[in-house]
Design a protein around this motif. Sequence first.
Motif, PDB file in Angstrom:
ATOM      1  N   PHE A  80       0.915  -1.188   0.103  1.00  0.00           N
ATOM      2  CA  PHE A  80      -0.110   0.011   0.031  1.00  0.00           C
ATOM      3  C   PHE A  80       0.343   0.775   0.143  1.00  0.00           C
ATOM      4  O   PHE A  80       1.946   1.108   0.480  1.00  0.00           O
ATOM      5  CB  PHE A  80      -0.852  -0.211   1.162  1.00  0.00           C
ATOM      6  CG  PHE A  80      -2.166  -0.995   1.436  1.00  0.00           C
ATOM      7  CD1 PHE A  80      -3.527  -1.284   0.483  1.00  0.00           C
ATOM      8  CD2 PHE A  80      -1.503  -2.830   1.963  1.00  0.00           C
ATOM      9  CE1 PHE A  80      -4.117  -1.832   0.950  1.00  0.00           C
ATOM     10  CE2 PHE A  80      -2.347  -4.041   2.166  1.00  0.00           C
ATOM     11  CZ  PHE A  80      -3.433  -3.017   1.233  1.00  0.00           C
ATOM     12  N   TYR A  81       0.892   2.032  -0.639  1.00  0.00           N
ATOM     13  CA  TYR A  81       1.648   3.302  -1.017  1.00  0.00           C
ATOM     14  C   TYR A  81       0.638   4.946  -1.188  1.00  0.00           C
ATOM     15  O   TYR A  81      -0.527   4.553  -1.739  1.00  0.00           O
ATOM     16  CB  TYR A  81       2.043   3.318  -2.293  1.00  0.00           C
ATOM     17  CG  TYR A  81       3.144   4.297  -2.395  1.00  0.00           C
ATOM     18  CD1 TYR A  81       4.131   5.229  -1.875  1.00  0.00           C
ATOM     19  CD2 TYR A  81       3.059   5.457  -3.320  1.00  0.00           C
ATOM     20  CE1 TYR A  81       5.118   6.120  -1.821  1.00  0.00           C
ATOM     21  CE2 TYR A  81       3.617   6.520  -3.591  1.00  0.00           C
ATOM     22  CZ  TYR A  81       4.523   6.957  -2.945  1.00  0.00           C
ATOM     23  OH  TYR A  81       4.860   7.455  -3.708  1.00  0.00           O
TER      24      TYR A  81
ATOM     25  N   GLY B  27       7.826   7.653  -6.762  1.00  0.00           N
ATOM     26  CA  GLY B  27       7.304   6.375  -6.059  1.00  0.00           C
ATOM     27  C   GLY B  27       7.238   5.702  -6.312  1.00  0.00           C
ATOM     28  O   GLY B  27       7.346   4.380  -5.940  1.00  0.00           O
ATOM     29  N   VAL B  28       6.150   5.771  -7.134  1.00  0.00           N
ATOM     30  CA  VAL B  28       6.003   3.999  -7.937  1.00  0.00           C
ATOM     31  C   VAL B  28       7.209   2.968  -8.075  1.00  0.00           C
ATOM     32  O   VAL B  28       6.831   2.193  -8.063  1.00  0.00           O
ATOM     33  CB  VAL B  28       4.251   4.105  -7.978  1.00  0.00           C
ATOM     34  CG1 VAL B  28       3.888   3.267  -9.800  1.00  0.00           C
ATOM     35  CG2 VAL B  28       2.727   4.103  -7.919  1.00  0.00           C
TER      36      VAL B  28
ATOM     37  N   VAL C 291       0.815   7.403 -14.005  1.00  0.00           N
ATOM     38  CA  VAL C 291       1.716   6.210 -13.191  1.00  0.00           C
ATOM     39  C   VAL C 291       1.355   5.092 -14.797  1.00  0.00           C
ATOM     40  O   VAL C 291       2.031   4.268 -15.136  1.00  0.00           O
ATOM     41  CB  VAL C 291       0.606   5.030 -12.155  1.00  0.00           C
ATOM     42  CG1 VAL C 291       1.296   3.446 -12.332  1.00  0.00           C
ATOM     43  CG2 VAL C 291       0.999   5.902 -11.194  1.00  0.00           C
ATOM     44  N   ALA C 292       0.224   4.966 -15.506  1.00  0.00           N
ATOM     45  CA  ALA C 292      -0.063   4.680 -17.343  1.00  0.00           C
ATOM     46  C   ALA C 292       0.945   5.540 -17.396  1.00  0.00           C
ATOM     47  O   ALA C 292       1.402   4.361 -18.421  1.00  0.00           O
ATOM     48  CB  ALA C 292      -1.399   5.058 -17.497  1.00  0.00           C
ATOM     49  N   LYS C 293       0.847   6.427 -18.062  1.00  0.00           N
ATOM     50  CA  LYS C 293       2.176   7.144 -18.580  1.00  0.00           C
ATOM     51  C   LYS C 293       3.879   6.861 -18.492  1.00  0.00           C
ATOM     52  O   LYS C 293       4.249   6.446 -19.520  1.00  0.00           O
ATOM     53  CB  LYS C 293       2.410   8.232 -18.801  1.00  0.00           C
ATOM     54  CG  LYS C 293       1.313   9.378 -19.030  1.00  0.00           C
ATOM     55  CD  LYS C 293       1.277  10.637 -19.141  1.00  0.00           C
ATOM     56  CE  LYS C 293       0.683  12.053 -19.658  1.00  0.00           C
ATOM     57  NZ  LYS C 293       0.368  12.909 -19.728  1.00  0.00           N
ATOM     58  N   SER C 294       4.179   6.278 -17.026  1.00  0.00           N
ATOM     59  CA  SER C 294       5.159   5.660 -16.124  1.00  0.00           C
ATOM     60  C   SER C 294       5.282   4.589 -16.827  1.00  0.00           C
ATOM     61  O   SER C 294       6.690   3.898 -17.290  1.00  0.00           O
ATOM     62  CB  SER C 294       5.376   6.068 -14.794  1.00  0.00           C
ATOM     63  OG  SER C 294       5.123   4.566 -14.776  1.00  0.00           O
ATOM     64  N   GLY C 295       4.929   3.693 -17.367  1.00  0.00           N
ATOM     65  CA  GLY C 295       5.089   2.212 -17.581  1.00  0.00           C
ATOM     66  C   GLY C 295       5.697   1.434 -16.836  1.00  0.00           C
ATOM     67  O   GLY C 295       6.487   0.217 -16.919  1.00  0.00           O
ATOM     68  N   ALA C 296       5.677   1.753 -15.977  1.00  0.00           N
ATOM     69  CA  ALA C 296       7.291   1.236 -14.570  1.00  0.00           C
ATOM     70  C   ALA C 296       6.295  -0.531 -14.971  1.00  0.00           C
ATOM     71  O   ALA C 296       6.931  -1.451 -14.849  1.00  0.00           O
ATOM     72  CB  ALA C 296       6.789   1.601 -13.137  1.00  0.00           C
TER      73      ALA C 296
END
Length: 276
Positions: free
Chosen positions: A35-36, A91-92, A126-131
């Motif tokens: 959980f973040y 962070g993600v 987060v979607a853009k980062s593609g992590a």
Amino acid sequence: MKTFLIPVDFSDVSYTAAQYAVDMAGHLRARNVIFYHSYAHRPPQGFDDQAGYESSTLRHLEKMAAKLRVPPGLSTDGFIFFTDDKTVEAGVGAIVDQYAVSLIVMGIAGLSDIENTLIGHNTLAVAKSGAAPLLIVPRDHDFKPIDNVVYATDLKDVRHVTPVESIVRLTSQLAASLHIVHVDPATRGQTPDKLQGKDELLGMLGVVDPVFEVVGEARDKADGIFEYVKMHQIDLILMASRNYGFFERLFHSSVSKKLLNIADVPMVLLKNKPVG
């Protein structure tokens, strides 16, 4: 999938996503659920003590987790709590690298949520980062065992853009049937290039014995996918993430916005690498 990551902002939407993630983690017998919360956007006044704010936020995360229904097969010993003042995407990204995250789970309410709320902006970032693969959960959606998944494709350059290993592994772990759908009212998938793309795609994904269908009766791509989802009782939509430009097109095109706004099943944006 061994490790789930749930970025939350304590909204109702993120609670829904967290419950879905916990239920799915239990179903797949995951080891860890992280959980973040990013407090990069904390109120400017009254929170000068970063250590105190961090401690308070961690307590909120723990209280949130304590309110969730924990399914059999999932131990709370595997719950991990993180908070920091990084941007959500930073962070993600750090957590994904540290813990080899299998799946990020976030919530969304629809078109207005993407454009006008913090959780919507964070999901987009987060979607853009593609992590890592990102599962987007619609508002008020409860988890149920996933029997049917659909991979939506435009049949272009399939050898380079199809996340084959991720599709195969996710479908197999869920013990689900894979459908492949191509929406094409104009040519109904009958051009030489599209027929070749179909053959290549079925060859690459043959190990999971997919069903391939072309939707020719649709006003647009979003309607075609949505109608297929309803007709075939699809529980999960899969889409290839490809790259940053794809995310820009995905969230800023009228077709994809419409799909996010009308679809009431979760959607996974897959990277072109295996899901752990």
